[in-house]
Design an enzyme around this catalytic site. Structure first.
Site, PDB file in Angstrom:
ATOM      1  N   ASP A  47       7.299   6.996  -1.173  1.00 51.03           N
ATOM      2  CA  ASP A  47       6.751   7.584  -2.391  1.00 51.03           C
ATOM      3  C   ASP A  47       5.275   7.864  -2.105  1.00 51.03           C
ATOM      4  OD1 ASP A  47       5.661   8.186  -4.849  1.00 51.03           O
ATOM      5  OD2 ASP A  47       6.401   6.402  -5.876  1.00 51.03           O
TER       6      ASP A  47
ATOM      7  N   TRP B 174       5.086   0.678  -9.178  1.00 50.83           N
ATOM      8  CA  TRP B 174       6.026   1.750  -8.841  1.00 50.83           C
ATOM      9  C   TRP B 174       7.077   1.266  -7.846  1.00 50.83           C
ATOM     10  CZ3 TRP B 174       5.582   4.508 -12.717  1.00 50.83           C
ATOM     11  CH2 TRP B 174       4.347   4.826 -13.272  1.00 50.83           C
TER      12      TRP B 174
ATOM     13  N   LYS C 252      -1.330  14.878  -8.753  1.00 46.46           N
ATOM     14  CA  LYS C 252      -2.508  14.164  -8.290  1.00 46.46           C
ATOM     15  C   LYS C 252      -3.237  14.933  -7.186  1.00 46.46           C
ATOM     16  CE  LYS C 252      -0.193   9.822  -9.432  1.00 46.46           C
ATOM     17  NZ  LYS C 252      -0.958   9.405 -10.610  1.00 46.46           N
TER      18      LYS C 252
END
Length: 356
Positions: free
Chosen positions: A168, A101, A192
């Site tokens: 993030d 990511w 999540k």
């Protein structure tokens, strides 16, 4: 058969949140209307939005310097929306490359300005966090991924820097107390730890905005979303409502300190078991292991398929590792009960005894 949900995302939600969400689909707040069909500019939804924002500020201990946005596009959209708003042409931003990511965020940022890779863990296959680095003083910000879902690493302390921090937090948001006011910008996909897929949380300190000269498309300009109160366009109403229910649950259960306590208990049991069973091998440096996503392999690769079959037969889903790294992965987000980890650990012991 009881199911144990170790999916990395979309992932497990608290049972009471699922029940309340299902009820709201049929009859939201006894209005005789579904949450799926109420107008996003009604007072009914405004109450949902206002309470969610209030809970986020309470849990993160944020004041008026920070704005809370609920946006479309997931965290991946933020890979380009962050530099579009914060990095001007010819300027430089620093990034940490600790996994898939972070690498994708770097690629998108290069479309808007210069990128300085301040730290990388590529040399060891992203199995650790490279913390020994400096950030150039002229960097507009330092971007990093707090928890690497695929690789199973996590920052357990904040990077030291004088420039604004951009994080993030998609896979460990609301899992622990942090000095959230120290961040210039935080973003996280909800699927999540804070709700259902379909909405992205963005937390912005207002002083980082308005410093680029480029023209920004209206829908991509954070300032427009702030002015419109996350209602610049039709928001994902249901996903925001599920986030509200999840935030209520986090507060009721004891807040972020309790979430961190449970995370350490779950991860401690799993990692301690991995250390003692010869059939399994953790792949991440001990000091950088994630409390959210435990990544490991079989000592004998030929036993991986039989072990995954045993997981399936015992109602344990989501154990197969990400396709880019292989191996095995157990995701242990806020809503995962300790009994699921205990059941998984027992399966590991039984399997190890059988194949030793």
């Amino acid at each position: 058969m009881k199911m144990h949900n170790f999916n990395s995302g979309p992932s497990i939600l608290p049972q009471e949140v699922l029940i309340q969400s299902a009820e709201a689909i049929h009859n939201f707040n006894n209005l005789g209307l579904s949450i799926l069909e109420i107008g996003h500019r009604t007072s009914w939804f405004k109450d949902v939005l206002d309470e969610a924002i209030s809970l986020i500020k309470e849990l993160m201990q944020l004041g008026s310097d920070h704005e809370i946005l609920f946006l479309h596009g997931g965290a991946t959209t933020q890979f380009m929306q962050v530099p579009m708003n914060l990095l001007d042409n010819g300027e430089t931003a620093s990034y940490c490359d600790n996994g898939i990511w972070g690498s994708k965020a770097i690629k998108e940022a290069k479309l808007f300005g210069n990128v300085h890779v301040a730290a990388s863990s590529k040399d060891k296959g992203h199995t650790y966090i490279n913390k020994g680095f400096t950030v150039p003083a002229d960097s507009k910000y330092l971007h990093y991924t707090t928890n690497n879902t695929v690789e199973g690493t996590q920052w357990h302390s904040l990077p030291e820097t004088e420039v604004p921090l951009v994080a993030d937090m998609s896979s460990d948001i609301f899992s622990r107390p942090l000095p959230y006011s120290n961040f210039g910008l935080i973003y996280a996909g909800a699927q999540k730890n804070m709700g259902a897929a379909g909405v992205n949380l963005v937390v912005i300190r207002k002083d980082v905005l308005g410093k680029v000269q480029r023209a920004i498309p209206a829908i991509m300009d954070y300032r427009n979303h702030i002015e419109a109160g996350s209602l610049l366009n039709t928001p994902p109403v249901f996903a925001i409502y599920v986030s509200l229910l999840t935030l209520r649950w986090i507060k009721k259960e004891g807040g972020l300190a309790e979430m961190e306590k449970r995370a350490k208990q779950r991860a401690g049991l799993l990692y301690n078991t991995l250390e003692t069973l010869p059939a399994f091998k953790p792949t991440v440096a001990k000091e950088d292991r994630s409390l959210m996503n435990a990544v490991f392999v079989m000592t004998n690769p030929e036993l991986e398929a039989p072990f995954l079959d045993a997981c399936k037969q015992n109602g344990m889903i989501g154990v197969k590792g990400h396709r880019s790294v292989g191996g095995l992965r157990v995701s242990m987000y806020n809503a995962l009960p300790m009994e699921s980890v205990e059941a998984f650990v027992q399966l590991m012991k039984d399997f190890s005894d059988k194949h030793s």
